[in-house]
Design an enzyme around this catalytic site. Structure first.
Site, short mmCIF file in Angstrom:
data_model
loop_
_atom_site.label_atom_id
_atom_site.label_comp_id
_atom_site.label_asym_id
_atom_site.label_seq_id
_atom_site.Cartn_x
_atom_site.Cartn_y
_atom_site.Cartn_z
N PHE A 163 0.83 -1.21 0.00
CA PHE A 163 0.00 0.00 0.00
C PHE A 163 0.86 1.25 0.00
CE2 PHE A 163 -2.12 3.13 2.95
CZ PHE A 163 -3.00 3.65 2.02
N HIS A 164 0.43 2.25 -0.78
CA HIS A 164 1.06 3.56 -0.79
C HIS A 164 -0.03 4.59 -0.51
CE1 HIS A 164 3.09 7.19 -1.90
NE2 HIS A 164 4.13 6.58 -2.45
N SER A 165 0.03 5.26 0.63
CA SER A 165 -1.02 6.21 1.00
C SER A 165 -0.77 7.56 0.31
CB SER A 165 -1.07 6.41 2.51
OG SER A 165 -0.05 7.30 2.93
#
Length: 968
Positions: A808-810
């Site tokens: 995941f990359h916020s």
């Protein structure tokens, strides 16, 4: 053997027989070799030879050729005895064919004879070196055999004596042979990749069919060799050119030319062949330089985190506008060699180490390249054949660039971001480019003013069409994996994959180019344009195979329409058609970047996430060019001039030959890159795996070099089994249309999920795993204001246990509401899996430890634990876990590879319910109790290589050494 009726005419002849007996002997003994092995193998070892790596009887019930001839005694020995006997007639067959077809001054019979000898030697190689002895060499020699079968087959048809029956048989058998290759490859992929039960049996039938067709093709020589008496005496005069057929020779020659696409017609001359080869290579150099421009520009906004000013270099392509100034046009057209040579500066740029000056050098090369090619097309427009040759070479150069990128794992070996340390062939490429450009420009310009007298049609419409066309072929066709990644949907595999199915794109590009050359009337109409629009919509709106079918339709059309569209544009004012055309191309390039970089560019929010708008605009601009083509009588005039048989179009056979050679080279690279799927974790004996998270900054290091090799070395030396990569989507013009994950996965032996594709408008998230990926889904998390946040949810088979991994990359720091919504979405997603299933988050969270959104990610909703909550120095990268035994954690410095460190952690998968129970029952104090390295087994420890100063700028930091934790 039959005694010759001519023996009484020559007392020196002791024994003679008709030449056809050589063909029949070869045919009978070759069939006996394979069929005897099949019969004996089925009789003695049936269940063993039908068994493969996945299935046995009754799922698989017919043996492959390799299993039949190579795995068991005595069938293997009997087969080899017959093959040894076959070798004599085989070499004699090749020799007699040369004697039959050789004519004074003809090179082709010699070339075909050489290919026949090599084909025979490789046949001995793959039959005597079986897949059991050495699988790699068996396959390599088999591929070489098929490769040399192509010139042998087409050459035999082209050289066939005037015998209507023999020509007919050769055409049908050759067509059946090559047609069989398509289902053969399909069912092999079904078996090898998808592990479909029974697929290998169907594959085996097609493999046996290849053997039957191959031997049958050579058996046709019996219809020609009856002209020979051995000792060799030409009793009918066929080798001297006599016509022994009732069918007119002109008709047969026409039929042979049709069967071989005219490749072998009108002889072969080395000079024209070298001209065409030089033209195509020079086209390859142009595309290599053009595709590198965006990449070296991207370096600057990447490090500035916004507009840097260097983006202005994208306008280097509009240099053809200078051709609108009459004195300059005359100067440029009459000195084309100078400007083409200056365009090679783009290849020399790798010697410039300062990134700013390297960009200047590449920009200069692109400026000169666009100007020089536009001048060449305009000058040659008065000669249809020469113009067509230049256009084909330019498009074949694009094909060559895509093939080279496939062979180099989506990097071009002569790009300025490549050098010897990361796989570049810059020096070799530059030397070849100098030789090619000197030959390319050796002919004087045909039109010194550089403007054709043709006035029909609109220059502006032509320019708009050229801009859309150039953008489409650059953005979609400059790398074979681009459109495959557009339709990628995750595991299980339900569509094409880049290292297996990319040849379909190459085949469509080749077929489209040939249609544009030989049948332009098929595509210069509104019906073909409408079909292409449907293909574009399929590619844009659908995933998996259906979307890819649309991609192939669009690919074929783009390459086909390029030939008449560029040719038509060359006959008009080049300052408008190519200068303004490249301006429209640049606007589309910027549009293409804006849809994903909307958070960093002016006006970005208005076009955010609208790849559909780009595709629509692209097709509309191409439609403007089509309107110009079909308006009035222009199209009919063009088609007539192109199809006129009296035109001197001898260059086509050389272009077709080069296209065939390029396709063969791609297939060889495709074979070498075919995945093995036998990946092994580093510490299987301990049920341990090492997981990592790394933000790779689009695979450009601090000095503007492509960083795949350096990343590979660090990941391998840290023995990472599962790793999440962020900022990994490079499939845009501005990033070079690359895919770092292909190289890393294949070199490290890992499965790979690319994550949300390039048409999903993210900066990318990817997952690489030593363990099989059973299922994966892609998520775009809520992002109402800022950039899209990509996530992968994958289920791995880790030592027989299901383990869920989230990558995941916020969103960015400036958008707190986005990040809050994203944290809630991901926490619920992580909490949605079965309560006792092990899980892992490899992420970029943009939060401080123990504060804010951190407490949403690490919560009762997600059930996740921090890998080390005492690590106070984090802001972006985090590793979270649950239901796993964590044994170690380390942070490793990045050197100059990227702007973010590599974080890694070690875990053990519980082997039974008792282990799971102990892990679930462990308290927070037990989980987080640290121990000394000496208290854990050797296999659980991090490599000592990175202690102290480490290697190549990589060392353990923050803690100065890895941390180890409580274990049972």
């Amino acid at each position: 053997m039959a005694s010759s009726r001519y023996k009484d005419k020559d007392a020196g002849v002791v024994l003679s027989f008709n030449g056809q007996w050589i063909s029949w002997t070869h045919t009978v003994v070759a069939y006996a070799a394979f069929l005897s092995a099949l019969i004996i193998g089925c009789a003695l070892h049936y269940h063993k030879i039908v068994k493969n790596e996945w299935y046995g009887y009754p799922d698989e019930w017919f043996p492959s050729v390799s299993a039949t001839i190579g795995d068991r005694y005595p069938e293997r020995s009997i087969f080899m005895i017959f093959i040894a006997i076959t070798s004599g007639p085989r070499f004699a067959l090749v020799g007699l064919w040369y004697l039959l077809t050789a004519k004074p001054g003809r090179v082709l019979p010699k070339a075909i004879a050489i290919s026949g000898v090599i084909r025979t030697l490789t046949c001995g190689g793959w039959t005597y070196i079986t897949s059991t002895d050495d699988h790699d060499w068996h396959d390599i020699l088999m591929i070489l055999y098929i490769v040399f079968t192509i010139p042998w087959t087409t050459g035999c048809i082209a050289l066939s004596p005037p015998n209507a029956k023999a020509i007919k048989y050769r055409k049908w058998i050759a067509g059946s042979f090559f047609g069989t290759l398509v289902p053969l490859v399909y069912f092999f992929i079904q078996h090898k990749v998808h592990r479909v039960a029974g697929a290998y049996t169907v594959y085996a039938f097609f493999e046996w069919a290849l053997i039957l067709f191959d031997v049958a093709f050579d058996a046709v020589t019996a219809l020609d060799f009856d002209t020979f008496e051995v000792v060799v005496k030409d009793v009918k005069g066929a080798s001297k050119g006599a016509n022994a057929s009732s069918v007119p020779a002109a008709v047969l020659e026409k039929e042979k030319e049709k069967a071989t696409a005219g490749v072998y017609s009108a002889g072969f001359n080395l000079g024209p062949a070298l001209d065409i080869a030089a033209d195509v290579y020079h086209g390859f150099v142009f595309w290599s330089t053009l595709t590198s421009l965006g990449l070296v520009i991207w370096y600057f906004p990447l490090w500035h985190m916004g507009i840097s000013g260097y983006e202005a270099f994208v306008m280097a392509t509009i240099s053809p506008v200078l051709l609108g100034i009459r004195p300059l046009r005359s100067l440029i057209v009459n000195n084309q060699r100078l400007f083409h040579v200056l365009s090679l500066a783009g290849l020399l740029a790798y010697k410039v180490h300062d990134p700013v000056y390297r960009l200047f050098t590449v920009g200069f090369g692109v400026f000169m390249g666009c100007l020089a090619w536009a001048a060449t097309w305009s000058s040659d427009s008065v000669h249809p054949s020469r113009l067509e040759s230049r256009v084909i070479a330019w498009l074949a150069g694009l094909l060559m660039s895509s093939i080279a990128k496939f062979a180099w794992y989506t990097n071009n070996p002569i790009w300025p971001v490549m050098h010897a340390e990361n796989g570049g062939w810059n020096g070799t490429g530059l030397v070849l480019a100098i030789l090619a450009v000197l030959r390319f420009t050796r002919k004087a310009p045909l039109n010194s003013w550089g403007v054709s007298q043709q006035k029909n049609g609109s220059s502006l419409l032509s320019a708009i069409g050229i801009g859309g066309l150039f953008f489409a072929i650059h953005s979609l066709l400059s790398d074979t994996s681009t459109m495959i990644l557009w339709v990628w949907g995750g595991f299980p595999v339900r569509g094409p994959v880049s290292n297996v199915h990319a040849y379909y794109t190459i085949a469509a590009m080749t077929g489209g180019l040939l249609i544009g050359v030989f049948r332009p009337g098929m595509i210069t109409n509104w019906t073909a344009y409408g079909v292409a629009c449907v293909g574009a919509a399929m590619l844009t709106l659908y995933e998996q195979w259906f979307g890819y079918y649309g991609a192939l339709i669009l690919t074929t059309y783009l390459m086909a329409i390029a030939v008449p569209m560029i040719s038509k544009a060359a006959k008009k004012n080049p300052a408008v058609t190519f200068g303004v055309g490249f301006l429209f191309y640049n606007l589309l390039v910027l549009f293409h970047v804006w849809v994903v970089a909307y958070a960093f560019v002016p006006g970005g929010p208005y076009v955010r996430e609208h790849t559909d708008w780009i595709m629509l605009t692209t097709m509309l601009t191409i439609g403007a060019g089509v309107f110009d083509l079909v308006s009035g009588q222009a199209n009919h005039k063009y088609a007539a001039s192109t199809d006129r048989r009296s035109s001197p179009l001898g260059h086509r056979k050389y272009h077709v030959g080069i296209l065939g050679l390029l396709n063969i080279l791609f297939l060889v690279a495709n074979f070498l890159r075919f995945p093995s799927y036998d990946y092994k974790p580093y510490h299987a004996e301990d049920r341990l795996f090492t997981a990592g998270i790394w933000t790779i900054h689009f695979s450009l290091d601090n000095d503007m070099w492509s960083s795949e090799y350096r990343m590979r070395d660090l990941i391998k030396e840290l023995e990472v089994d599962v790793i999440g990569l962020l900022e990994s989507d490079l499939q845009r013009i501005i990033m070079g249309n690359r895919d770092t994950t292909q190289f890393l996965a294949e070199d490290l032996g890992m499965y790979v999920d690319y994550g949300p594709g390039p048409n999903k408008h993210t900066w990318g998230a990817a997952l690489l795993s030593k363990f099989p990926i059973l299922n994966s889904t892609h998520h775009l998390l809520p992002s109402p204001v800022g950039e899209l946040a990509p996530a992968i949810h994958a289920t791995l088979d880790v030592y027989g246990s299901l383990v869920d991994v989230f990558v995941f990359h916020s969103g960015q720091e400036e958008d707190p509401e986005d990040r809050r919504l994203q944290s809630e979405y991901l926490a619920k997603l992580m909490g949605s899996i079965p309560a006792d299933r092990p899980a892992l988050l490899l992420s970029y969270l943009v939060t401080k430890p123990l504060e804010g959104n951190y407490n949403t990610y690490v919560s009762d909703i997600s059930g996740m634990h921090d890998v080390d909550y005492t690590d106070w120095d984090r802001w972006c990268e985090y590793i979270l876990y649950k239901n796993l035994l964590r044994t170690g954690y380390a942070r490793v410095s990045r050197s100059t590879i990227t702007d973010t460190e590599l974080q890694v952690a070690k875990f053990i998968v519980p082997k039974d319910d008792a282990d799971k129970g102990r892990i679930l029952a462990a308290s927070k104090e037990q989980r987080d109790r640290r121990v000394e390295e000496q208290q854990v087994p050797d296999g659980w420890r991090f490599p000592a290589l990175f202690r102290g100063e480490g290697v190549r700028g990589h060392h353990y930091h923050v803690f100065d050494e890895p941390r180890y934790y409580f274990y049972f």
